[in-house]
Design a protein around this motif. Structure first.
Motif, PDB file in Angstrom:
ATOM      1  N   THR A 147       0.816  -1.210   0.000  1.00 49.15           N
ATOM      2  CA  THR A 147       0.000   0.000   0.000  1.00 49.15           C
ATOM      3  C   THR A 147       0.851   1.262   0.000  1.00 49.15           C
ATOM      4  OG1 THR A 147      -0.164   0.057   2.430  1.00 49.15           O
ATOM      5  CG2 THR A 147      -1.869  -1.159   1.222  1.00 49.15           C
ATOM      6  N   ALA A 148       0.251   2.327  -0.534  1.00 46.30           N
ATOM      7  CA  ALA A 148       0.904   3.642  -0.581  1.00 46.30           C
ATOM      8  C   ALA A 148      -0.099   4.688  -0.120  1.00 46.30           C
ATOM      9  CB  ALA A 148       1.387   3.952  -1.993  1.00 46.30           C
ATOM     10  N   THR A 149       0.278   5.497   0.844  1.00 48.11           N
ATOM     11  CA  THR A 149      -0.608   6.524   1.383  1.00 48.11           C
ATOM     12  C   THR A 149       0.119   7.859   1.450  1.00 48.11           C
ATOM     13  OG1 THR A 149       0.022   6.388   3.729  1.00 48.11           O
ATOM     14  CG2 THR A 149      -1.537   4.736   2.904  1.00 48.11           C
ATOM     15  N   HIS A 150      -0.656   8.912   1.636  1.00 54.91           N
ATOM     16  CA  HIS A 150      -0.056  10.199   1.991  1.00 54.91           C
ATOM     17  C   HIS A 150       0.593  10.070   3.373  1.00 54.91           C
ATOM     18  CE1 HIS A 150      -1.344  13.079  -1.061  1.00 54.91           C
ATOM     19  NE2 HIS A 150      -2.515  12.452  -1.113  1.00 54.91           N
ATOM     20  N   THR A 151       1.604  10.896   3.628  1.00 51.04           N
ATOM     21  CA  THR A 151       2.149  11.043   4.981  1.00 51.04           C
ATOM     22  C   THR A 151       2.240  12.534   5.281  1.00 51.04           C
ATOM     23  OG1 THR A 151       4.509  11.234   4.432  1.00 51.04           O
ATOM     24  CG2 THR A 151       3.580   8.992   4.556  1.00 51.04           C
ATOM     25  N   TYR A 152       2.495  12.848   6.541  1.00 45.42           N
ATOM     26  CA  TYR A 152       2.610  14.256   6.922  1.00 45.42           C
ATOM     27  C   TYR A 152       3.732  14.957   6.164  1.00 45.42           C
ATOM     28  CZ  TYR A 152      -0.658  13.835  10.852  1.00 45.42           C
ATOM     29  OH  TYR A 152      -1.781  13.653  11.618  1.00 45.42           O
ATOM     30  N   ILE A 168       1.614   9.201  -5.751  1.00 41.00           N
ATOM     31  CA  ILE A 168       1.802   8.736  -4.378  1.00 41.00           C
ATOM     32  C   ILE A 168       2.514   7.389  -4.373  1.00 41.00           C
ATOM     33  CG2 ILE A 168       0.589   7.873  -2.329  1.00 41.00           C
ATOM     34  CD1 ILE A 168       0.662  10.875  -2.439  1.00 41.00           C
ATOM     35  N   CYS A 169       2.142   6.498  -5.305  1.00 37.94           N
ATOM     36  CA  CYS A 169       2.802   5.190  -5.371  1.00 37.94           C
ATOM     37  C   CYS A 169       4.268   5.332  -5.773  1.00 37.94           C
ATOM     38  CB  CYS A 169       2.072   4.284  -6.357  1.00 37.94           C
ATOM     39  SG  CYS A 169       0.471   3.679  -5.747  1.00 37.94           S
ATOM     40  N   VAL A 170       4.577   6.253  -6.685  1.00 39.16           N
ATOM     41  CA  VAL A 170       5.970   6.489  -7.069  1.00 39.16           C
ATOM     42  C   VAL A 170       6.762   7.035  -5.892  1.00 39.16           C
ATOM     43  CG1 VAL A 170       7.497   7.910  -8.497  1.00 39.16           C
ATOM     44  CG2 VAL A 170       5.510   6.804  -9.530  1.00 39.16           C
ATOM     45  N   ALA A 171       6.175   8.015  -5.178  1.00 43.66           N
ATOM     46  CA  ALA A 171       6.868   8.610  -4.033  1.00 43.66           C
ATOM     47  C   ALA A 171       7.160   7.583  -2.952  1.00 43.66           C
ATOM     48  CB  ALA A 171       6.030   9.758  -3.464  1.00 43.66           C
ATOM     49  N   VAL A 224      -3.990   3.989  -1.130  1.00 43.31           N
ATOM     50  CA  VAL A 224      -4.979   3.965  -0.050  1.00 43.31           C
ATOM     51  C   VAL A 224      -5.380   5.399   0.281  1.00 43.31           C
ATOM     52  CG1 VAL A 224      -5.493   3.302   2.318  1.00 43.31           C
ATOM     53  CG2 VAL A 224      -4.039   1.837   0.905  1.00 43.31           C
ATOM     54  N   SER A 225      -6.646   5.680   0.179  1.00 40.19           N
ATOM     55  CA  SER A 225      -7.193   6.994   0.502  1.00 40.19           C
ATOM     56  C   SER A 225      -8.005   6.905   1.778  1.00 40.19           C
ATOM     57  CB  SER A 225      -8.096   7.476  -0.642  1.00 40.19           C
ATOM     58  OG  SER A 225      -9.022   8.448  -0.189  1.00 40.19           O
ATOM     59  N   LYS A 226      -7.730   7.817   2.701  1.00 40.50           N
ATOM     60  CA  LYS A 226      -8.610   7.990   3.859  1.00 40.50           C
ATOM     61  C   LYS A 226      -9.157   9.412   3.759  1.00 40.50           C
ATOM     62  CE  LYS A 226      -9.113   9.745   8.245  1.00 40.50           C
ATOM     63  NZ  LYS A 226      -8.621  10.937   8.963  1.00 40.50           N
ATOM     64  N   ASN A 227     -10.434   9.519   3.467  1.00 45.78           N
ATOM     65  CA  ASN A 227     -11.023  10.831   3.226  1.00 45.78           C
ATOM     66  C   ASN A 227     -12.481  10.791   3.666  1.00 45.78           C
ATOM     67  OD1 ASN A 227     -11.954  13.271   2.291  1.00 45.78           O
ATOM     68  ND2 ASN A 227     -11.031  13.093   0.265  1.00 45.78           N
ATOM     69  N   ASP A 281       6.227  10.800   9.543  1.00 47.26           N
ATOM     70  CA  ASP A 281       6.127   9.703   8.590  1.00 47.26           C
ATOM     71  C   ASP A 281       4.821   8.924   8.714  1.00 47.26           C
ATOM     72  OD1 ASP A 281       8.804   9.896   7.338  1.00 47.26           O
ATOM     73  OD2 ASP A 281       9.493   9.483   9.374  1.00 47.26           O
ATOM     74  N   SER A 282       3.920   9.366   9.580  1.00 50.55           N
ATOM     75  CA  SER A 282       2.639   8.680   9.746  1.00 50.55           C
ATOM     76  C   SER A 282       1.722   8.949   8.558  1.00 50.55           C
ATOM     77  CB  SER A 282       1.948   9.149  11.028  1.00 50.55           C
ATOM     78  OG  SER A 282       2.687   8.788  12.158  1.00 50.55           O
ATOM     79  N   PRO A 283       0.874   7.981   8.203  1.00 49.30           N
ATOM     80  CA  PRO A 283      -0.089   8.206   7.120  1.00 49.30           C
ATOM     81  C   PRO A 283      -1.148   9.213   7.543  1.00 49.30           C
ATOM     82  CG  PRO A 283      -0.589   6.149   8.230  1.00 49.30           C
ATOM     83  CD  PRO A 283       0.722   6.639   8.803  1.00 49.30           C
ATOM     84  N   GLU A 284      -1.617   9.989   6.585  1.00 54.21           N
ATOM     85  CA  GLU A 284      -2.657  10.967   6.898  1.00 54.21           C
ATOM     86  C   GLU A 284      -3.469  11.242   5.637  1.00 54.21           C
ATOM     87  OE1 GLU A 284      -5.166  12.398   8.248  1.00 54.21           O
ATOM     88  OE2 GLU A 284      -4.043  12.401  10.101  1.00 54.21           O
ATOM     89  N   ALA A 285      -4.533  12.009   5.793  1.00 53.53           N
ATOM     90  CA  ALA A 285      -5.490  12.253   4.707  1.00 53.53           C
ATOM     91  C   ALA A 285      -5.289  13.647   4.124  1.00 53.53           C
ATOM     92  CB  ALA A 285      -6.910  12.117   5.247  1.00 53.53           C
ATOM     93  N   PHE A 286      -4.744  13.722   2.912  1.00 54.78           N
ATOM     94  CA  PHE A 286      -4.561  15.017   2.255  1.00 54.78           C
ATOM     95  C   PHE A 286      -5.163  15.048   0.855  1.00 54.78           C
ATOM     96  CE2 PHE A 286      -0.661  14.904   5.067  1.00 54.78           C
ATOM     97  CZ  PHE A 286      -1.213  15.725   6.039  1.00 54.78           C
ATOM     98  N   GLU A 287      -5.839  13.992   0.466  1.00 50.94           N
ATOM     99  CA  GLU A 287      -6.407  13.902  -0.870  1.00 50.94           C
ATOM    100  C   GLU A 287      -7.436  14.993  -1.147  1.00 50.94           C
ATOM    101  OE1 GLU A 287      -8.060   9.955  -2.643  1.00 50.94           O
ATOM    102  OE2 GLU A 287      -9.761  11.178  -2.005  1.00 50.94           O
ATOM    103  N   GLU A 288      -8.085  15.496  -0.104  1.00 48.22           N
ATOM    104  CA  GLU A 288      -9.178  16.445  -0.298  1.00 48.22           C
ATOM    105  C   GLU A 288      -8.719  17.712  -1.005  1.00 48.22           C
ATOM    106  OE1 GLU A 288     -13.289  17.419   0.017  1.00 48.22           O
ATOM    107  OE2 GLU A 288     -12.080  15.593   0.002  1.00 48.22           O
ATOM    108  N   VAL A 289      -7.434  18.054  -0.900  1.00 46.79           N
ATOM    109  CA  VAL A 289      -6.915  19.223  -1.611  1.00 46.79           C
ATOM    110  C   VAL A 289      -7.181  19.089  -3.109  1.00 46.79           C
ATOM    111  CG1 VAL A 289      -4.835  20.539  -2.187  1.00 46.79           C
ATOM    112  CG2 VAL A 289      -5.140  19.630   0.119  1.00 46.79           C
ATOM    113  N   LEU A 290      -7.014  17.886  -3.636  1.00 46.73           N
ATOM    114  CA  LEU A 290      -7.254  17.641  -5.062  1.00 46.73           C
ATOM    115  C   LEU A 290      -8.715  17.869  -5.412  1.00 46.73           C
ATOM    116  CD1 LEU A 290      -5.777  16.578  -7.653  1.00 46.73           C
ATOM    117  CD2 LEU A 290      -6.690  14.335  -7.072  1.00 46.73           C
TER     118      LEU A 290
END
Length: 213
Positions: A71-76, A159-162, A174-177, A115-124
Motif C-alpha cells: 500500500t501507498a498513502t499520503h504522509t505528513y 503517491i505510489c511512485v513517491a 490507499v485513501s482515507k477521506n 512519517d505517519s499516514p494521513e489524509a490530504f487527498e481532499e486538496v485535489l
C-alpha cells in the motif's frame, strides 16, 4: 501533528502553498516534466478508499492498512505540496529531520510522526470541484468527469511512485477521506475494482467522541 511542531518557516511555506493555487500547480508541472515517464509507467493495483463520518475509526483503519508493504498513502511529510509528492519528497529531503512519534492533538491515544499516514487527498477535490463545497455541506457527486478522473489517477500514481522510492512493492493507493462519503457512487463507477471500506461505530460512542473534540 501539533501546532508546536511547525516553526515560523514551516508556517510561511504552508501559507504560500495554500493561499494561492499557483504554487501547487507550478510544482505539479515541474513534477510532470521531470517524472512524467515514471508516473505513466507506474504499475497500479486496485485502490482502497476508506471513508465514513468523522470519529468512526477511519484513521485507525488507515494506520492498519499502511502497514502492508503493497500500500501507498499520503504522509505528513507530503505537506504542504500534497499535489506533487514525488518532487516535493526530493526537494524537502535535504532538510527533513527525524521526529519521534507522539500523541496527536485529538487526545485519543494515537501516536503520530512526520512519517505517519494521513489524509490530504481532499486538496485535489477542492481544486477540481470548488463548486461542490458549501458552508454547511458538500454536494453529493454521482460521477467524475474525465478531466478530474485523469487528475485523480495521476495523483494516485504519484503517491505510489513517491512511496516506491523506499518500497518497490507499493502499488495500491490507499485513501482515507471522510468527505468521500458524499462520492461513493462516483468512486465505485470510476474504480470498479476498488475496495470501499466504511467503518461503523456505535452512534452514542461516535457522538461522545465528536463532543470531546
Amino acid at each position: 501533528m501539533a501546532l508546536e511542531d511547525y516553526n515560523w518557516a514551516d508556517r510561511m511555506v504552508h501559507r504560500i502553498a495554500f493561499r494561492a493555487r499557483a504554487p501547487q500547480h507550478i510544482l505539479m508541472d515541474m513534477e510532470d516534466r521531470r517524472f512524467g515517464d515514471r508516473l505513466a509507467s507506474q504499475r497500479m493495483g486496485a485502490p482502497i478508499f476508506v471513508t465514513a463520518l468523522p470519529r468512526a475509526g477511519t484513521t485507525l483503519m488507515l494506520e492498519v492498512l499502511s502497514c502492508h508493504p503493497d500500500t501507498a498513502t499520503h504522509t505528513y511529510r507530503d505537506m504542504p505540496f500534497v499535489l506533487s509528492p514525488v518532487i516535493w519528497q526530493q526537494l524537502s529531503g535535504k532538510f527533513q529531520v527525524r521526529q519521534d512519534a507522539k500523541e496527536r492533538s485529538h487526545g485519543d491515544g494515537m501516536l503520530v510522526s512526520a512519517d505517519s499516514p494521513e489524509a490530504f487527498e481532499e486538496v485535489l477535490w477542492q481544486h477540481g470541484y470548488p463548486q461542490d463545497f458549501h458552508s454547511d455541506c458538500i454536494r453529493l457527486r454521482e460521477r467524475l468527469d474525465p478531466k478530474f478522473l485523469s487528475s485523480l489517477q495521476r495523483h494516485m500514481r504519484a503517491i505510489c511512485v513517491a512511496r516506491g522510492m523506499s518500497n518497490a512493492t507499493a502499488t495500491r493507493y490507499v485513501s482515507k477521506n471522510n468527505a468521500n462519503i458524499a462520492r461513493l457512487d462516483a468512486l465505485a463507477q470510476a474504480f470498479p475494482d476498488a475496495s470501499l471500506i466504511i467503518p461503523l461505530r456505535h452512534p452514542i460512542d461516535q457522538a461522545r467522541s465528536l463532543l470531546r473534540q
